[in-house]
Design a protein around this motif. Structure first.
Motif, PDB file in Angstrom:
ATOM      1  N   GLY A   1      41.964  38.392  36.906  1.00  0.00           N
ATOM      2  CA  GLY A   1      41.986  37.488  35.761  1.00  0.00           C
ATOM      3  C   GLY A   1      41.891  38.220  34.439  1.00  0.00           C
ATOM      4  N   MET A   2      41.068  39.250  34.385  1.00  0.00           N
ATOM      5  CA  MET A   2      40.911  40.011  33.149  1.00  0.00           C
ATOM      6  C   MET A   2      42.191  40.798  32.828  1.00  0.00           C
ATOM      7  SD  MET A   2      37.022  41.213  33.852  1.00  0.00           S
ATOM      8  CE  MET A   2      36.204  41.344  32.284  1.00  0.00           C
ATOM      9  N   GLN A   3      42.814  41.364  33.855  1.00  0.00           N
ATOM     10  CA  GLN A   3      44.067  42.087  33.640  1.00  0.00           C
ATOM     11  C   GLN A   3      45.165  41.143  33.162  1.00  0.00           C
ATOM     12  OE1 GLN A   3      43.568  45.628  36.924  1.00  0.00           O
ATOM     13  NE2 GLN A   3      45.543  44.688  36.757  1.00  0.00           N
ATOM     14  N   ARG A   4      45.198  39.929  33.714  1.00  0.00           N
ATOM     15  CA  ARG A   4      46.201  38.950  33.273  1.00  0.00           C
ATOM     16  C   ARG A   4      46.011  38.598  31.816  1.00  0.00           C
ATOM     17  NH1 ARG A   4      46.808  33.995  36.998  1.00  0.00           N
ATOM     18  NH2 ARG A   4      48.358  33.583  35.423  1.00  0.00           N
ATOM     19  N   ALA A   5      44.773  38.695  31.339  1.00  0.00           N
ATOM     20  CA  ALA A   5      44.474  38.417  29.931  1.00  0.00           C
ATOM     21  C   ALA A   5      44.678  39.656  29.059  1.00  0.00           C
ATOM     22  CB  ALA A   5      43.040  37.904  29.801  1.00  0.00           C
ATOM     23  N   GLY A   6      45.200  40.748  29.653  1.00  0.00           N
ATOM     24  CA  GLY A   6      45.498  41.949  28.888  1.00  0.00           C
ATOM     25  C   GLY A   6      44.355  42.931  28.769  1.00  0.00           C
ATOM     26  N   GLU A   7      43.306  42.730  29.549  1.00  0.00           N
ATOM     27  CA  GLU A   7      42.135  43.594  29.450  1.00  0.00           C
ATOM     28  C   GLU A   7      42.118  44.613  30.590  1.00  0.00           C
ATOM     29  OE1 GLU A   7      37.299  42.941  29.159  1.00  0.00           O
ATOM     30  OE2 GLU A   7      38.614  41.209  29.074  1.00  0.00           O
ATOM     31  N   ARG A   8      41.646  45.794  30.304  1.00  0.00           N
ATOM     32  CA  ARG A   8      41.370  46.795  31.343  1.00  0.00           C
ATOM     33  C   ARG A   8      39.873  47.084  31.230  1.00  0.00           C
ATOM     34  NH1 ARG A   8      44.678  51.524  33.858  1.00  0.00           N
ATOM     35  NH2 ARG A   8      42.996  52.518  35.005  1.00  0.00           N
ATOM     36  N   PRO A   9      39.077  46.302  31.960  1.00  0.00           N
ATOM     37  CA  PRO A   9      37.624  46.349  31.746  1.00  0.00           C
ATOM     38  C   PRO A   9      36.961  47.605  32.320  1.00  0.00           C
ATOM     39  CG  PRO A   9      38.120  44.931  33.585  1.00  0.00           C
ATOM     40  CD  PRO A   9      39.446  45.350  32.992  1.00  0.00           C
TER      41      PRO A   9
ATOM     42  N   ARG B   1      31.004  48.305  33.516  1.00  0.00           N
ATOM     43  CA  ARG B   1      29.923  47.568  32.842  1.00  0.00           C
ATOM     44  C   ARG B   1      30.399  46.180  32.428  1.00  0.00           C
ATOM     45  NH1 ARG B   1      25.193  46.156  32.703  1.00  0.00           N
ATOM     46  NH2 ARG B   1      24.452  48.269  32.806  1.00  0.00           N
ATOM     47  N   ARG B   2      31.579  46.110  31.851  1.00  0.00           N
ATOM     48  CA  ARG B   2      32.138  44.820  31.416  1.00  0.00           C
ATOM     49  C   ARG B   2      32.335  43.901  32.621  1.00  0.00           C
ATOM     50  NH1 ARG B   2      33.409  40.414  30.027  1.00  0.00           N
ATOM     51  NH2 ARG B   2      35.357  39.751  29.076  1.00  0.00           N
ATOM     52  N   LEU B   3      32.827  44.457  33.719  1.00  0.00           N
ATOM     53  CA  LEU B   3      33.033  43.667  34.930  1.00  0.00           C
ATOM     54  C   LEU B   3      31.689  43.225  35.509  1.00  0.00           C
ATOM     55  CD1 LEU B   3      35.388  42.560  36.542  1.00  0.00           C
ATOM     56  CD2 LEU B   3      35.291  44.608  37.958  1.00  0.00           C
ATOM     57  N   ALA B   4      30.683  44.068  35.441  1.00  0.00           N
ATOM     58  CA  ALA B   4      29.343  43.694  35.901  1.00  0.00           C
ATOM     59  C   ALA B   4      28.817  42.527  35.074  1.00  0.00           C
ATOM     60  CB  ALA B   4      28.398  44.891  35.811  1.00  0.00           C
TER      61      ALA B   4
END
Length: 164
Positions: A47-55, A58-61
């Motif tokens: 979901g985060m990648q679909r929103a253009g993010e490469r987390p 820490r961000r994923l946690a």
């Protein structure tokens, strides 16, 4: 659950529902080589990648509510399985960024489909995923998740000098 048993507390019911869901998801994604915790990680990453993010890990946690050390352990296992890649963040060499591999994308999309079907079954008593009762339930869950939940620390000063 037996409706003849004493009235359960909300905390007990939340615990039971969380366990029921975890076990059901574990069973549903096991044929895809995933655990519930791994699914939570790859689905969130998807979901985060679909929103253009490469987390970062820490961000994923923070996003999943999992401990950072646990996310690191899960990420290493998923990397070993060829489902994600871990790379150093060029802006912060201490941070590790995560991304799904092509194989990870395929496995994650299959797992999301399986879990969505499971979620539909869980929410049937409310009328399904798009039912007004489900939306209200979701809003209530968000309210509970947003509530601060730090344990209170007893004031030892007021009990010093007293005998038990």
């Amino acid at each position: 659950m037996n409706k003849d048993s004493p009235d359960p507390t909300p905390g007990f019911l939340v615990w039971r529902l969380a366990n029921k869901w975890r076990v059901a998801v574990d069973r549903a994604v096991a044929p895809l080589g995933l655990t519930h915790a791994q699914y939570s990680l790859v689905a969130s990453l998807h979901g985060m990648q679909r929103a253009g993010e490469r987390p970062s890990q820490r961000r994923l946690a923070d996003h999943t509510g999992l401990e950072a050390l646990y996310v690191s352990k899960l990420a290493r296992a998923l990397e070993a399985a060829g489902l994600i890649e871990r790379t150093r963040d060029p802006r912060d060499p201490r941070a590790v960024q995560l991304a799904l591999t092509e194989r990870g994308q395929i496995a994650t999309q299959q797992a999301i489909t399986v879990v969505q079907e499971l979620l539909q079954k869980l929410l049937e008593p409310f009328g399904g995923l798009d039912a007004p009762q489900t939306r209200a339930f979701t809003d209530e869950l968000i309210t509970l998740l947003d509530a601060p939940l730090a344990p209170s620390v007893p004031n030892h000063d007021s009990t010093q000098g007293e005998t038990p």
